[in-house]
Write an enzyme that holds these catalytic residues in place. Structure first.
Site, mmCIF file in Angstrom:
data_model
loop_
_atom_site.group_PDB
_atom_site.id
_atom_site.type_symbol
_atom_site.label_atom_id
_atom_site.label_comp_id
_atom_site.label_asym_id
_atom_site.label_seq_id
_atom_site.Cartn_x
_atom_site.Cartn_y
_atom_site.Cartn_z
ATOM 1 N N LYS A 83 -71.966 -6.681 -55.321
ATOM 2 C CA LYS A 83 -72.712 -7.948 -55.237
ATOM 3 C C LYS A 83 -72.728 -8.405 -53.783
ATOM 4 C CE LYS A 83 -72.805 -11.915 -58.406
ATOM 5 N NZ LYS A 83 -71.922 -12.770 -59.228
HETATM 6 O O1 G3P Z 1 -73.149 -15.658 -61.754
HETATM 7 C C1 G3P Z 1 -73.115 -16.753 -60.907
HETATM 8 C C2 G3P Z 1 -72.413 -17.852 -61.600
HETATM 9 O O2 G3P Z 1 -71.061 -17.539 -61.714
HETATM 10 C C3 G3P Z 1 -72.565 -19.181 -61.016
HETATM 11 O O3 G3P Z 1 -72.394 -20.040 -62.059
HETATM 12 O O4 G3P Z 1 -71.866 -22.132 -63.177
HETATM 13 O O5 G3P Z 1 -70.789 -21.556 -60.970
HETATM 14 O O6 G3P Z 1 -73.191 -22.181 -61.091
HETATM 15 P P1 G3P Z 1 -72.036 -21.567 -61.790
#
Ligand code: G3P
Length: 217
Positions: A83
């Site tokens: 990634k």
């Molecule tokens: O895959 C990316 C994700 O982990 C971000 O999620 O909820 O931290 O915006 P969030």
């Protein structure tokens, strides 16, 4: 649409894998921190829980250092997907890694133009963050629609991996648009199974069944 679990919690991943519906896993530095575990050790364990891609994120910001980190991470297992952030150095690394047969997930995408660049760099997956987009007053699902349109216009093979998924409506809308993958926390995936009428229906059927006095088998 493929379902990835967005977590480094191996117990939760194992539980989802048992349903047969888990197609891969995504992690990021925040999720590794939350797990409290060593990135190499936990990523190896996750790679053993699914045959699908397991995204492991580099933290270097310049191309040469990213390539060094990617070299370490991709040795963990054959299903590791590197990634990288959507920056110039990230996309340089994406081009080099995918040319070499390594899967790459380009993360932190917040515009369709960025997604176009990632596809041109040969990304295996592009990760637009719908939840964070919504949080900042933008329309996360419109971003997915725009990327779908652009990728279809030019038959790009990069898969749209809807990330930062917060609830079932994000999953439903992503599927309606035709996203290739969505990644969500285990709690969001488990909530998709639930419906109050399913629970009520089971309760009523079991009550009637008890009254019949019968057994199956
Ligand atoms: O895959 C990316 C994700 O982990 C971000 O999620 O909820 O931290 O915006 P969030």
């Amino acid at each position: 649409m493929k379902f990835f679990a967005d977590t480094a919690d191996t117990a939760a991943i194992a539980e989802l894998a048992e349903t047969g519906l888990l197609d891969g896993v995504t992690t990021n530095p925040s999720l590794i921190k939350k797990s409290g575990r060593d990135i190499m050790e936990v990523t190896k364990e996750i790679c053993g829980l699914t045959d699908g891609p397991v995204s492991a994120e580099v933290v270097a910001l310049d191309h040469a250092e990213m390539m060094k980190e990617a070299e370490v991470l991709r040795k963990i297992a054959d299903n590791v997907c590197i990634k990288v952030p959507l920056t110039i150095d990230g996309l340089k690394s994406c081009k080099a890694l995918t040319s070499d047969g390594t899967m790459v997930n380009v993360t932190l995408c917040f515009s369709a133009s960025q997604a176009l660049l990632a596809a041109k760099a040969g990304a295996t997956f592009i990760s637009p963050f719908v939840g964070r987009h919504d949080d900042n007053g933008f329309d996360g699902m419109q971003l997915i629609e725009d990327i779908r349109l652009i990728y279809d216009n030019y038959a790009f093979e990069t898969e749209i991996l809807v990330a930062s998924v917060r609830h079932g409506m994000h999953v439903l809308e992503a599927a309606k648009i035709g996203a290739d993958v969505m990644t969500a926390p285990p709690g969001v995936i488990k909530a998709l199974f639930k419906h109050v009428l399913t629970d009520k229906g089971i309760e009523a059927f079991l009550a009637d069944w008890k009254d019949t006095g019968q057994e199956i088998g």
